[in-house]
Design an enzyme around this catalytic site. Structure first.
Site, PDB file in Angstrom:
ATOM      1  N   SER A   1      -3.117  -7.751   2.782  1.00 37.97           N
ATOM      2  CA  SER A   1      -3.238  -7.748   4.288  1.00 37.97           C
ATOM      3  C   SER A   1      -3.513  -8.824   4.849  1.00 37.97           C
ATOM      4  O   SER A   1      -3.150  -9.319   6.011  1.00 37.97           O
ATOM      5  CB  SER A   1      -4.276  -6.443   4.778  1.00 37.97           C
ATOM      6  OG  SER A   1      -3.821  -5.141   4.272  1.00 37.97           O
TER       7      SER A   1
ATOM      8  N   HIS B   1       0.902  -1.227   0.112  1.00 38.36           N
ATOM      9  CA  HIS B   1       0.156  -0.161   0.026  1.00 38.36           C
ATOM     10  C   HIS B   1       0.847   1.418   0.021  1.00 38.36           C
ATOM     11  O   HIS B   1       0.691   2.159  -0.675  1.00 38.36           O
ATOM     12  CB  HIS B   1      -0.906   0.188   1.321  1.00 38.36           C
ATOM     13  CG  HIS B   1      -2.012  -1.023   1.290  1.00 38.36           C
ATOM     14  ND1 HIS B   1      -2.050  -1.752   2.552  1.00 38.36           N
ATOM     15  CD2 HIS B   1      -2.851  -1.203   0.609  1.00 38.36           C
ATOM     16  CE1 HIS B   1      -3.104  -2.764   2.347  1.00 38.36           C
ATOM     17  NE2 HIS B   1      -3.521  -2.428   1.153  1.00 38.36           N
TER      18      HIS B   1
ATOM     19  N   LYS C   1     -17.579  -6.482   7.473  1.00 41.43           N
ATOM     20  CA  LYS C   1     -16.360  -7.231   7.520  1.00 41.43           C
ATOM     21  C   LYS C   1     -15.627  -6.893   8.827  1.00 41.43           C
ATOM     22  O   LYS C   1     -15.341  -5.690   9.159  1.00 41.43           O
ATOM     23  CB  LYS C   1     -15.364  -6.704   6.343  1.00 41.43           C
ATOM     24  CG  LYS C   1     -14.632  -7.614   5.700  1.00 41.43           C
ATOM     25  CD  LYS C   1     -13.999  -6.931   4.584  1.00 41.43           C
ATOM     26  CE  LYS C   1     -12.730  -7.433   3.906  1.00 41.43           C
ATOM     27  NZ  LYS C   1     -11.915  -6.694   2.815  1.00 41.43           N
TER      28      LYS C   1
ATOM     29  N   ARG D   1      -1.742  -5.663  -8.644  1.00 39.09           N
ATOM     30  CA  ARG D   1      -0.460  -6.638  -8.402  1.00 39.09           C
ATOM     31  C   ARG D   1      -0.225  -7.770  -9.466  1.00 39.09           C
ATOM     32  O   ARG D   1       0.707  -8.035  -9.892  1.00 39.09           O
ATOM     33  CB  ARG D   1      -0.954  -7.559  -7.117  1.00 39.09           C
ATOM     34  CG  ARG D   1      -0.726  -6.423  -5.964  1.00 39.09           C
ATOM     35  CD  ARG D   1      -1.247  -7.236  -4.598  1.00 39.09           C
ATOM     36  NE  ARG D   1      -2.787  -7.541  -4.917  1.00 39.09           N
ATOM     37  CZ  ARG D   1      -3.660  -7.823  -3.920  1.00 39.09           C
ATOM     38  NH1 ARG D   1      -3.249  -7.978  -2.497  1.00 39.09           N
ATOM     39  NH2 ARG D   1      -4.904  -7.930  -4.115  1.00 39.09           N
TER      40      ARG D   1
HETATM   41  O1  PNS Z   1      -8.419  -2.972   0.538  1.00 35.48           O
HETATM   42  P1  PNS Z   1      -9.705  -3.661  -0.255  1.00 35.48           P
HETATM   43  O2  PNS Z   1     -10.707  -4.044   0.738  1.00 35.48           O
HETATM   44  O3  PNS Z   1      -9.484  -4.389  -1.586  1.00 35.48           O
HETATM   45  O4  PNS Z   1     -10.592  -2.121  -0.875  1.00 35.48           O
HETATM   46  C1  PNS Z   1     -11.841  -2.240  -1.529  1.00 35.48           C
HETATM   47  C2  PNS Z   1     -12.490  -0.880  -1.584  1.00 35.48           C
HETATM   48  C3  PNS Z   1     -12.602  -0.661  -0.161  1.00 35.48           C
HETATM   49  C4  PNS Z   1     -11.591   0.053  -2.368  1.00 35.48           C
HETATM   50  C5  PNS Z   1     -13.861  -0.965  -2.112  1.00 35.48           C
HETATM   51  O5  PNS Z   1     -14.704  -2.188  -1.684  1.00 35.48           O
HETATM   52  C6  PNS Z   1     -14.715   0.151  -2.127  1.00 35.48           C
HETATM   53  O6  PNS Z   1     -14.738   1.164  -2.880  1.00 35.48           O
HETATM   54  N1  PNS Z   1     -15.778   0.109  -1.181  1.00 35.48           N
HETATM   55  C7  PNS Z   1     -16.360   1.539  -0.829  1.00 35.48           C
HETATM   56  C8  PNS Z   1     -17.971   1.163  -1.163  1.00 35.48           C
HETATM   57  C9  PNS Z   1     -18.098   1.148  -2.773  1.00 35.48           C
HETATM   58  O7  PNS Z   1     -18.043   2.104  -3.382  1.00 35.48           O
HETATM   59  N2  PNS Z   1     -18.704   0.166  -3.336  1.00 35.48           N
HETATM   60  C10 PNS Z   1     -18.573  -0.010  -4.733  1.00 35.48           C
HETATM   61  C11 PNS Z   1     -17.572  -0.226  -5.665  1.00 35.48           C
HETATM   62  S1  PNS Z   1     -17.825  -0.252  -7.195  1.00 35.48           S
END
Ligand code: PNS
Length: 170
Positions: free
Chosen positions: A137, A27, A51, A100
């Site tokens: 993570s 990150h 979560k 990645r």
């Molecule tokens: O670190 P992660 O868990 O892979 O991140 C995923 C994250 C938090 C970036 C994604 O789930 C997100 O943007 N969540 C916010 C809610 C949202 O906007 N959902 C629609 C995505 S198209």
């Protein structure tokens, strides 16, 4: 001089979103690279109530702030809601994400297209440093929970927090 001539140019903003439970060197690599490309980089800890995290959102923010203290243009905060709303409220036109491997691409593409369709926000993909191409993570937590060495994968104070949290949990 007209009013528009005297106006400062708008700051170029981007967001690096994620769960950051906890922040890893992978990150950090993406945040550091984004901080060279944009005037302000917002790190958004997105709250996902379904979560259960190892760290609370406030703990994650604290670890990210410490990890990014050397970058003067990085702001860290949490958000409960859609990423596009976070962007709208702060006038952020770009999301920066690390890729990645090809396996990341399908889901990331879906999210990028959904976010663009919802609000016009663009997603910029940065190829992850190969040193961190396997890093997440979740894997860090799993390896650390079984006593594996993750000291090269997270900042030292994250390692301390992780070790302490896992010790209390076991
Ligand atoms: O670190 P992660 O868990 O892979 O991140 C995923 C994250 C938090 C970036 C994604 O789930 C997100 O943007 N969540 C916010 C809610 C949202 O906007 N959902 C629609 C995505 S198209």
């Amino acid at each position: 001089m007209t009013a528009s001539e005297s106006e400062e140019p708008a700051l170029r903003r981007a967001v690096c979103p994620g769960s950051f439970d906890p922040i890893t060197n992978g990150h950090l690599d993406i945040i550091a690279r984004a901080s060279k490309l944009y005037d302000v980089v917002h790190v958004a800890v997105m709250i996902n109530q379904s979560k259960q995290g190892l760290f609370t959102v406030d703990e994650r923010i604290d670890l990210i702030r410490r990890a990014t203290a050397e970058y003067g243009n990085v702001q860290v905060e949490s958000f409960h809601g859609l990423l596009v709303d976070f962007c709208k409220q702060r006038d952020i036109p770009a999301i920066v994400k690390g890729l990645r491997a090809v396996s990341d691409f399908d889901y990331e593409l879906q999210m990028a297209q959904m976010n663009n369709g919802l609000s016009g926000v663009e997603t910029l993909f940065v190829p992850t440093n190969p040193t961190y191409s396997f890093l997440s993570s979740s894997l860090v937590k799993e390896v650390a929970a079984w006593g594996g060495d993750v000291s090269h994968l997270v900042p030292p104070f994250v390692l301390d927090a992780l070790t302490e949290r896992l010790r209390k949990k076991s």
